[in-house]
Write a protein that holds these residues in place. Structure first.
Motif, mmCIF file in Angstrom:
data_model
loop_
_atom_site.group_PDB
_atom_site.id
_atom_site.type_symbol
_atom_site.label_atom_id
_atom_site.label_comp_id
_atom_site.label_asym_id
_atom_site.label_seq_id
_atom_site.Cartn_x
_atom_site.Cartn_y
_atom_site.Cartn_z
ATOM 1 N N UNK A 35 -7.205 -8.965 10.808
ATOM 2 C CA UNK A 35 -7.201 -7.670 10.146
ATOM 3 C C UNK A 35 -6.361 -6.673 10.929
ATOM 4 N N UNK A 36 -6.545 -6.599 12.225
ATOM 5 C CA UNK A 36 -5.760 -5.673 13.050
ATOM 6 C C UNK A 36 -4.275 -6.021 13.006
ATOM 7 N N UNK A 37 -3.963 -7.297 13.014
ATOM 8 C CA UNK A 37 -2.561 -7.720 12.918
ATOM 9 C C UNK A 37 -1.964 -7.252 11.590
ATOM 10 N N UNK A 38 -2.712 -7.440 10.490
ATOM 11 C CA UNK A 38 -2.243 -7.007 9.172
ATOM 12 C C UNK A 38 -2.091 -5.486 9.124
ATOM 13 N N UNK A 39 -3.060 -4.766 9.666
ATOM 14 C CA UNK A 39 -3.041 -3.302 9.616
ATOM 15 C C UNK A 39 -1.837 -2.742 10.366
ATOM 16 N N UNK A 40 -1.603 -3.221 11.557
ATOM 17 C CA UNK A 40 -0.514 -2.676 12.365
ATOM 18 C C UNK A 40 0.858 -3.207 11.951
ATOM 19 N N UNK A 41 0.914 -4.234 11.115
ATOM 20 C CA UNK A 41 2.201 -4.731 10.629
ATOM 21 C C UNK A 41 2.669 -3.941 9.416
ATOM 22 N N UNK A 42 1.821 -3.055 8.893
ATOM 23 C CA UNK A 42 2.194 -2.253 7.731
ATOM 24 C C UNK A 42 1.819 -2.926 6.427
ATOM 25 N N UNK A 43 1.051 -3.980 6.466
ATOM 26 C CA UNK A 43 0.652 -4.687 5.261
ATOM 27 C C UNK A 43 -0.294 -3.910 4.382
ATOM 28 N N UNK A 44 -0.887 -2.866 4.889
ATOM 29 C CA UNK A 44 -1.833 -2.075 4.105
ATOM 30 C C UNK A 44 -1.148 -1.012 3.270
ATOM 31 N N UNK A 45 0.139 -0.789 3.485
ATOM 32 C CA UNK A 45 0.845 0.252 2.734
ATOM 33 C C UNK A 45 1.144 -0.255 1.335
ATOM 34 N N UNK A 46 0.988 0.633 0.351
ATOM 35 C CA UNK A 46 1.259 0.259 -1.028
ATOM 36 C C UNK A 46 2.754 0.179 -1.230
ATOM 37 N N UNK A 47 3.190 -0.922 -1.721
ATOM 38 C CA UNK A 47 4.604 -1.123 -1.987
ATOM 39 C C UNK A 47 4.830 -0.904 -3.474
ATOM 40 N N UNK A 48 5.848 -0.143 -3.807
ATOM 41 C CA UNK A 48 6.182 0.058 -5.203
ATOM 42 C C UNK A 48 5.494 1.239 -5.862
ATOM 43 N N UNK A 49 4.830 2.080 -5.115
ATOM 44 C CA UNK A 49 4.199 3.246 -5.712
ATOM 45 C C UNK A 49 5.298 4.181 -6.195
ATOM 46 N N UNK A 50 5.171 4.657 -7.413
ATOM 47 C CA UNK A 50 6.162 5.559 -7.967
ATOM 48 C C UNK A 50 7.302 4.843 -8.651
ATOM 49 N N UNK A 51 7.285 3.522 -8.691
ATOM 50 C CA UNK A 51 8.360 2.763 -9.322
ATOM 51 C C UNK A 51 8.224 2.818 -10.833
ATOM 52 N N UNK A 52 6.997 2.787 -11.321
ATOM 53 C CA UNK A 52 6.785 2.813 -12.759
ATOM 54 C C UNK A 52 7.042 4.210 -13.309
ATOM 55 N N UNK A 53 7.626 4.287 -14.501
ATOM 56 C CA UNK A 53 7.849 5.612 -15.087
ATOM 57 C C UNK A 53 6.532 6.219 -15.558
ATOM 58 N N UNK A 54 6.508 7.532 -15.632
ATOM 59 C CA UNK A 54 5.316 8.231 -16.109
ATOM 60 C C UNK A 54 5.119 7.914 -17.588
ATOM 61 N N UNK A 55 3.872 7.734 -18.024
ATOM 62 C CA UNK A 55 3.647 7.458 -19.444
ATOM 63 C C UNK A 55 3.991 8.686 -20.278
ATOM 64 N N UNK A 56 4.330 8.483 -21.536
ATOM 65 C CA UNK A 56 4.659 9.640 -22.374
ATOM 66 C C UNK A 56 3.412 10.480 -22.642
ATOM 67 N N UNK A 57 3.596 11.781 -22.867
ATOM 68 C CA UNK A 57 2.426 12.628 -23.138
ATOM 69 C C UNK A 57 1.830 12.264 -24.498
#
Length: 131
Positions: A35-57
């Motif tokens: 777990x510590x190895x994964x945490x400090x390697x950056x594996x906990x960061x969300x990849x691809x956040x903000x890639x999807x377009x916003x849904x239409x109103x």
């Protein structure tokens, strides 16, 4: 000689306690290290956040046949037909009115003047428009 434990029983108890401790603790230690190895390697960061377009109103609710006529301009109130004074949106329909116009109307009728959707005074949202 009542309090003396034979050496072979003592050896057996120590060995069983050590193996039980090792059997239970070793997986927990291994998990913690991974777990510590994964945490400090950056594996906990969300990849691809903000890639999807916003849904239409969502689409605007249609005006009710007996409802108030929609304003001729987006800057005018549908009730008094003048430019907005303290523009206020009605949460149920999204239409914008003067605060005093919509407050009095909702208090008296309990619905949106354009769509006739039920509403109350807590669903009035003050808009801050820069001139």
């Amino acid at each position: 000689m009542l309090g003396r434990v034979p050496a072979d029983v003592m050896q057996s108890n120590t060995t069983s306690m050590f193996s039980m401790l090792l059997g239970n603790m070793l997986p927990a230690i291994a998990f913690s290290l991974k777990f510590l190895q994964w945490w400090y390697s950056g594996g906990h960061k969300w990849v691809g956040v903000g890639v999807l377009p916003a849904p239409p109103p969502p689409s605007a609710p249609p005006p009710h046949p007996q409802g108030a006529r929609m304003a001729t301009s987006p800057t005018h109130c549908a009730l008094c037909e003048r430019p907005h004074v303290t523009p206020t949106a009605l949460q149920t329909s999204g239409h914008v009115f003067c605060y005093t116009c919509i407050h009095d109307y909702v208090k008296k009728n309990g619905c949106c003047p354009v769509t006739k959707q039920p509403t109350n005074e807590t669903q009035l949202i003050r808009l801050f428009v820069q001139s």
